[in-house]
Design an enzyme around this catalytic site. Structure first.
Site, PDB file in Angstrom:
ATOM      1  CD  GLU A 443       2.567  16.165   6.426  1.00 28.56           C
ATOM      2  OE1 GLU A 443       3.490  15.899   5.645  1.00 28.56           O
ATOM      3  OE2 GLU A 443       1.416  16.383   6.056  1.00 28.56           O
TER       4      GLU A 443
HETATM    5  C1  LIG Z   1      -5.954  12.419  12.080  1.00 31.40           C
HETATM    6  C2  LIG Z   1      -5.277  12.291  10.760  1.00 31.40           C
HETATM    7  C3  LIG Z   1      -5.098  13.405   9.965  1.00 31.40           C
HETATM    8  C4  LIG Z   1      -4.505  13.282   8.707  1.00 31.40           C
HETATM    9  N1  LIG Z   1      -4.412  14.375   7.888  1.00 31.40           N
HETATM   10  C5  LIG Z   1      -4.059  14.190   6.587  1.00 31.40           C
HETATM   11  C6  LIG Z   1      -4.179  15.265   5.634  1.00 31.40           C
HETATM   12  O1  LIG Z   1      -4.538  16.392   5.971  1.00 31.40           O
HETATM   13  N2  LIG Z   1      -3.904  14.994   4.331  1.00 31.40           N
HETATM   14  C7  LIG Z   1      -3.501  13.756   3.898  1.00 31.40           C
HETATM   15  O2  LIG Z   1      -3.282  13.589   2.718  1.00 31.40           O
HETATM   16  N3  LIG Z   1      -3.342  12.740   4.782  1.00 31.40           N
HETATM   17  C8  LIG Z   1      -3.617  12.921   6.108  1.00 31.40           C
HETATM   18  N4  LIG Z   1      -3.509  11.885   7.001  1.00 31.40           N
HETATM   19  C9  LIG Z   1      -2.968  10.616   6.536  1.00 31.40           C
HETATM   20  C10 LIG Z   1      -1.588  10.300   7.103  1.00 31.40           C
HETATM   21  O3  LIG Z   1      -0.630  11.155   6.572  1.00 31.40           O
HETATM   22  C11 LIG Z   1      -1.319   8.810   6.851  1.00 31.40           C
HETATM   23  O4  LIG Z   1      -2.166   8.083   7.721  1.00 31.40           O
HETATM   24  C12 LIG Z   1       0.124   8.429   7.078  1.00 31.40           C
HETATM   25  O5  LIG Z   1       0.957   9.034   6.131  1.00 31.40           O
HETATM   26  C13 LIG Z   1       0.346   6.925   7.042  1.00 31.40           C
HETATM   27  O6  LIG Z   1      -0.308   6.325   5.957  1.00 31.40           O
HETATM   28  P1  LIG Z   1      -1.274   5.065   6.196  1.00 31.40           P
HETATM   29  O7  LIG Z   1      -2.208   5.415   7.285  1.00 31.40           O
HETATM   30  O8  LIG Z   1      -1.851   4.650   4.913  1.00 31.40           O
HETATM   31  O9  LIG Z   1      -0.311   3.939   6.748  1.00 31.40           O
HETATM   32  P2  LIG Z   1       0.518   2.894   5.829  1.00 31.40           P
HETATM   33  O10 LIG Z   1       1.228   3.635   4.774  1.00 31.40           O
HETATM   34  O11 LIG Z   1      -0.367   1.794   5.445  1.00 31.40           O
HETATM   35  O12 LIG Z   1       1.591   2.368   6.881  1.00 31.40           O
HETATM   36  C14 LIG Z   1       1.297   1.357   7.862  1.00 31.40           C
HETATM   37  C15 LIG Z   1       2.553   1.060   8.664  1.00 31.40           C
HETATM   38  O13 LIG Z   1       3.561   0.544   7.796  1.00 31.40           O
HETATM   39  C16 LIG Z   1       4.751   1.278   7.940  1.00 31.40           C
HETATM   40  N5  LIG Z   1       5.466   1.340   6.657  1.00 31.40           N
HETATM   41  C17 LIG Z   1       4.981   1.669   5.448  1.00 31.40           C
HETATM   42  N6  LIG Z   1       5.953   1.657   4.534  1.00 31.40           N
HETATM   43  C18 LIG Z   1       7.084   1.323   5.182  1.00 31.40           C
HETATM   44  C19 LIG Z   1       8.443   1.140   4.795  1.00 31.40           C
HETATM   45  N7  LIG Z   1       8.849   1.331   3.535  1.00 31.40           N
HETATM   46  N8  LIG Z   1       9.339   0.787   5.732  1.00 31.40           N
HETATM   47  C20 LIG Z   1       8.964   0.627   7.016  1.00 31.40           C
HETATM   48  N9  LIG Z   1       7.707   0.794   7.439  1.00 31.40           N
HETATM   49  C21 LIG Z   1       6.776   1.129   6.538  1.00 31.40           C
HETATM   50  C22 LIG Z   1       4.316   2.662   8.409  1.00 31.40           C
HETATM   51  O14 LIG Z   1       5.359   3.355   9.067  1.00 31.40           O
HETATM   52  C23 LIG Z   1       3.148   2.298   9.327  1.00 31.40           C
HETATM   53  O15 LIG Z   1       3.635   1.973  10.597  1.00 31.40           O
HETATM   54  C24 LIG Z   1      -4.048  12.001   8.280  1.00 31.40           C
HETATM   55  C25 LIG Z   1      -4.197  10.885   9.102  1.00 31.40           C
HETATM   56  C26 LIG Z   1      -4.818  11.009  10.315  1.00 31.40           C
HETATM   57  C27 LIG Z   1      -5.024   9.766  11.145  1.00 31.40           C
END
Ligand SMILES: Cc1cc2nc3c(=O)[nH]c(=O)nc-3n(C[C@H](O)[C@H](O)[C@H](O)COP(=O)(O)OP(=O)(O)OC[C@H]3O[C@@H](n4cnc5c(N)ncnc54)[C@H](O)[C@@H]3O)c2cc1C
Length: 596
Positions: A443
């Site tokens: 989220e």
């Molecule tokens: C168990 C689980 C359930 C989930 N359920 C859903 C769901 O129902 N629907 C759905 O759509 N998604 C879902 N997700 C996805 C989840 O919302 C994302 O994993 C999350 O938003 C982070 O995206 P990412 O994993 O691609 O990380 P990334 O976006 O690649 O981020 C990696 C790191 O970089 C940091 N970062 C990125 N941009 C910035 C910035 N501008 N400034 C500082 N730091 C930054 C982040 O904070 C993080 O620490 C789920 C994930 C999991 C693991």
């Protein structure tokens, strides 16, 4: 196996003695008939459901997990989940705060908030199945066409169907502007959607007869980035004109993630192959429509950690009273036993009180925010609606990030109280820690929440929303400032209010010079403002407890002790946080990337 007792007394204290919820709600025409007895009765029954039906499935659901049949793409949730969900539907719980026009009971969101806290304490993984449905309900209620509302809302309200949010793709999480799923318009007004989604919670399961996916995708002529994203509703089974289930749609679960926690909830890789969907809201304005669901989900995620903090605390207290190890440094406290119960040791108490103060402070903030949401949605006074909307917008990232960071600290501390036994599956404590960890990530990670708070919600409107909330605090400080007994709470609250004002101005100035300064300070800043909120609600709770302490009810005595612990042992963290927020960008960016 862990035990759970719904915290009804504390919820009633907040409803009736701190927030005056009945009186506030009665002012809204929609809730004019609400009364305290009804609210108490609803919460009592919801608590019974959580403690008796879903809590006993938490440990077994974690051990068993979900299973995917690769041939049929069907997913089975752990044993007992389906039956518990059927009971939930039969009890009418999904409809609690839904619109009566679609079969809902129209009760306040405040009650839904409390019910979900209890469900999360009992079983976070199970609770995500109905939890996501409620988000889908809200997005369609706000942005759906009449036809979409007629088709989907009654079934989501009854719980016959569940919902999902399909945003994330392998290459895009935080930055949804990168998403690639495509939607091709068809002659009949529908769209054919192709793409791949990952990490979709409750994306496939056997609890409900249909699953309503809300999917973000791009139209063929869409602009690049986040301005070219549209929202579609894509049901697992297409729906016939008479409302019956039709053909299987082209949206399938192709894999389940093996993950750290919430094993009972299916985290699905989803493939869309010519899936039929209809547009929700306007073309290319999908993110705006999805924000309704995302905001609801952000509050919901804070509530997940609140629930885990409470249940971890309850079990740690029971253990600390029972487990005997070592003598108190000041001499035996249970001389009839071979050692003292560990609750005599100061640091064990620190861990317990940390969890308790975070749970009770988090509950106060969350219930207050839910009440503001009720007002926002039901008042006919436009100024009041705008004020509530601003306040909810400000508090949403704080609830998401502050409560989930605290939940991680608290569940870990409660596991520590169990010593080595906390690390063993059977006690259930390590599961709370594992389950709590995801809440800081999904989220929108907590970093992203802090950027939203400082960058958009505070600096983005020149501090207007923060000033309004600050005014509320200043009025309380003014009212209580002359009460000698309140000084120990009012002085640190007023002091922190001043410091937040100065820090905000300072960061605003720095951000003018270099926008990256926001990113360098935002996480610390959110924690400082989170404490400001907690200090305000702890002071309000202490005020009531002081007034009632003569009643002989031990509840108020415990409340005062917890308030004093909060101000003495947790709030002072803000001094360090303010220093680190001020330390700025240079220590983070000075090192060349190549040196990492
Ligand atoms: C168990 C689980 C359930 C989930 N359920 C859903 C769901 O129902 N629907 C759905 O759509 N998604 C879902 N997700 C996805 C989840 O919302 C994302 O994993 C999350 O938003 C982070 O995206 P990412 O994993 O691609 O990380 P990334 O976006 O690649 O981020 C990696 C790191 O970089 C940091 N970062 C990125 N941009 C910035 C910035 N501008 N400034 C500082 N730091 C930054 C982040 O904070 C993080 O620490 C789920 C994930 C999991 C693991």
């Amino acid at each position: 196996m862990p035990q759970y007792t719904p915290p009804l007394r504390d919820m009633q204290f907040l409803l009736h003695e701190v927030l005056n919820a009945t009186e506030e709600l009665k002012l809204l025409p929609k809730h004019a008939e609400i009364d305290a007895d009804t609210m108490n009765a609803v919460l009592e029954e919801a608590g019974k459901f959580a403690a008796e039906v879903t809590a006993p499935l938490n440990l077994s659901g974690d051990a068993e997990g979900c299973t995917l049949d690769k041939a049929t793409h069907e997913v089975k949730a752990p044993q007992g989940f389906k039956e518990a969900y059927a009971q939930y539907v039969e009890g009418g719980w999904p409809a609690l705060s839904c619109d009566p026009e679609y079969g809902g009971q129209g009760l306040p969101i405040l009650l839904n908030q409390c019910m979900y806290e209890m469900l999360n304490s009992a079983n976070q993984a199970w609770t995500m199945y109905p939890g996501l449905s409620h988000g889908a309900y809200e997005a369609l209620h706000a942005h759906g066409t009449d036809e979409q509302k007629k088709t989907y809302l009654p079934k989501l309200t009854s719980g016959q169907w569940t919902g999902t949010m399909c945003l994330t793709e392998p290459h895009c999480g935080t930055d949804l502007g990168l998403l690639r799923s495509k939607a091709e318009p068809q002659a009949d007004g529908t769209y054919k959607i192709n793409g791949q989604k990952i990490f979709i919670s409750a994306g496939e399961h056997d609890l409900a007869e249909n699953i309503v996916h809300l999917v973000l995708a791009r139209l063929p002529d869409a602009p690049q980035g986040s301005k070219g994203i549209s929202l579609f509703v894509v049901p697992k089974f297409l729906v016939n004109a008479d409302g019956s289930l039709g053909q299987r749609n082209g949206i399938f679960c192709s894999g389940l993630e093996h993950k750290m926690g919430i094993h009972g909830n299916a985290t699905c890789q989803m493939v869309l192959e010519d899936a039929v969907g209809t547009l929700v809201g306007e073309p290319n304005k999908g993110l705006m429509a999805m924000f309704v669901m995302m905001n609801a989900a952000r509050l919901g995620v804070g509530n997940q950690s609140l629930g885990l903090t409470e249940v971890a605390y309850q079990n740690a207290v029971a253990y600390a009273k029972d487990r005997i190890q070592m003598r108190a440094l000041s001499g035996p406290k249970a001389p009839d036993k071979p050692a003292d119960p560990i609750i005599v040791h100061p640091d064990v108490r620190k861990m317990l009180l940390t969890a308790r103060a975070y749970a009770e402070g988090g509950r106060a903030l969350s219930m207050y925010t839910a009440l503001q949401l009720d007002k926002m949605l039901a008042t006919d006074d436009e100024d009041e609606r705008k004020d509530c909307e601003g306040e909810v917008a400000l508090l949403t990232p704080i609830i998401k990030a502050f409560l989930t960071d605290n939940g991680w600290t608290a569940t870990s501390a409660c596991m520590q109280v169990f010593g080595g036994h906390g690390y063993i599956h059977e006690t259930g404590m390590e599961q709370y820690v594992r389950d709590a960890r995801i809440n800081m990530i999904y989220e929108g990670t907590n970093t992203v929440q802090s950027l939203d708070l400082l960058g958009r919600k505070v600096l983005g409107d020149n501090g207007a929303k923060l000033k309004k909330f600050g005014k509320r605090i200043a009025e309380f400080v003014e009212e209580e400032g002359t009460d000698e007994a309140m000084q120990e709470f009012i002085n640190p609250l007023a002091d922190l209010g001043d410091k937040v004002t100065k820090l905000t101005q300072e960061l605003g100035m720095k951000a003018f010079g270099n926008a990256d300064e926001v990113g360098a300070a935002a996480v610390d800043y959110l924690r400082v403002v989170g404490h400001l909120c907690f200090a305000y609600f702890w002071a309000r709770m202490a005020k009531v407890a002081l007034q009632k302490q003569g009643s002989g009810d031990a509840f108020y005595t415990a409340k005062l002790h917890t308030a004093r612990f909060y101000f003495a042992k947790l709030l002072p963290e803000t001094a360090t946080l303010i220093r680190t927020a001020r330390a700025g960008l240079a220590p983070l960016m000075a090192m060349d990337e190549a040196l990492f």
